[in-house]
Design an enzyme around this catalytic site. Sequence first.
Site, PDB file in Angstrom:
ATOM      1  N   LYS A 174       0.811  -1.218   0.000  1.00 15.50           N
ATOM      2  CA  LYS A 174       0.000   0.000   0.000  1.00 15.50           C
ATOM      3  C   LYS A 174       0.849   1.276   0.000  1.00 15.50           C
ATOM      4  O   LYS A 174       2.029   1.255   0.318  1.00 15.50           O
ATOM      5  CB  LYS A 174      -1.000  -0.017   1.163  1.00 15.50           C
ATOM      6  N   ARG A 211      -3.612  -9.927   5.060  1.00 21.17           N
ATOM      7  CA  ARG A 211      -4.031 -10.046   3.658  1.00 21.17           C
ATOM      8  C   ARG A 211      -2.893  -9.527   2.778  1.00 21.17           C
ATOM      9  O   ARG A 211      -2.541  -8.356   2.877  1.00 21.17           O
ATOM     10  CB  ARG A 211      -5.304  -9.224   3.455  1.00 21.17           C
TER      11      ARG A 211
HETATM   12  C1  7PJ Z   1      -8.284  -4.466   1.773  1.00 23.02           C
HETATM   13  C2  7PJ Z   1      -9.328  -5.288   1.366  1.00 23.02           C
HETATM   14  C3  7PJ Z   1      -7.960  -4.383   3.151  1.00 23.02           C
HETATM   15  C4  7PJ Z   1      -9.754  -5.962   3.528  1.00 23.02           C
HETATM   16  C5  7PJ Z   1      -8.484  -4.291  -0.351  1.00 23.02           C
HETATM   17  C6  7PJ Z   1      -5.561  -3.480  -1.835  1.00 23.02           C
HETATM   18  C7  7PJ Z   1      -6.830  -2.757  -1.994  1.00 23.02           C
HETATM   19  N1  7PJ Z   1     -10.052  -6.046   2.227  1.00 23.02           N
HETATM   20  N2  7PJ Z   1      -9.446  -5.171   0.024  1.00 23.02           N
HETATM   21  N3  7PJ Z   1      -8.737  -5.162   3.992  1.00 23.02           N
HETATM   22  N4  7PJ Z   1      -7.758  -3.862   0.677  1.00 23.02           N
HETATM   23  N5  7PJ Z   1     -10.451  -6.680   4.424  1.00 23.02           N
HETATM   24  O1  7PJ Z   1      -5.461  -4.696  -1.824  1.00 23.02           O
HETATM   25  O2  7PJ Z   1      -4.540  -2.738  -1.768  1.00 23.02           O
HETATM   26  O3  7PJ Z   1      -7.081  -3.659   3.621  1.00 23.02           O
HETATM   27  S1  7PJ Z   1      -8.271  -3.802  -2.009  1.00 23.02           S
END
Ligand code: 7PJ
Length: 297
Positions: free
Chosen positions: A239, A273
């Site tokens: 990020k 994640r």
């Molecule tokens: C997140 C997400 C996060 C959860 C994305 C990316 C953007 N779901 N989906 N938490 N970010 N739960 O992957 O940079 O931080 S999309």
Amino acid sequence: MNYSAPAQGMNPVRALLAGARALEEKKTVVMGILNVTPDSFSDGGQHHNGRRVDVNAALRTVEGMQRAGVGIVDIGGESTRPDATPVCEREELDRVLPVISAVKERFDLPISVDTSSAEVIRAAAAAGAHMVNDVRALQRCGALDAAVSSGLPVCLMHMQKQPSTMQDDPFYHDVVTDVIGFLLQRRNVCVQAGMKPEQIVIDPGFGFGKTTAHNMQLFHALNQFVATGMPVLVGVSRKRMIGELLGLPADERLIGSVILAVFAAQRGASIVRVHDVEETVQALRMLHVTHTPLVAE
Ligand code: 7PJ
């Protein structure tokens, strides 16, 4: 082969994490990101050629993730980066459903669906997904009901405003109390709608309507999220906060991402994640075998 449903009466999130070979040993589960979009910010187009989703490419990626020791695969068909083109429900379904079905058929892995749409939640649950991951915390029309009737564990994430406007001057009275307050309020709404409290995972939503300073304050306060008693998911992989702190573009944020995953695990995150599954699994294994003590703050 299929990841089997939790035994009757077993806490659903515990069952999911145990299925991901983790919680019983208090280990953090690695959730691997599988974007099936043409335009996601750091890996868009890998599994989508601009016209349709490439199921075989997605399966090859999941195979690599499985070999590396992934715990959960998070499949998403909507890009939430600030300048992404909004996707209609039909298109989102066409992207994620064939991939969920194919992953379910080939792999013995828990599957999470990254969506805010009621229709996608219903269809994904019918296709065998094991978890709903919603960056809008089930606030879209019908999403809450769809999640409740699916009976699946859900991840409620905090986002200020919408992806297209979220980075225009984010403002909080106190980012930590505001975000925790929002998540507790959404937890209550979900429970009132019939969800079991043990079904709910929370996520501060790094980068979603937050400056780098906000993100750092949230990261330092992860113990307060953990103290709510709900499992915490942390998504910081590649990020912008890492880019800003290190002055690096998205494809050079691996080390920053892995280090933050380790810190998140030390601070009690149940799930991280990530894009880079192999490196993150290695780092967390090192953390676990060396018994690094929890950081008390
Ligand atoms: C997140 C997400 C996060 C959860 C994305 C990316 C953007 N779901 N989906 N938490 N970010 N739960 O992957 O940079 O931080 S999309």
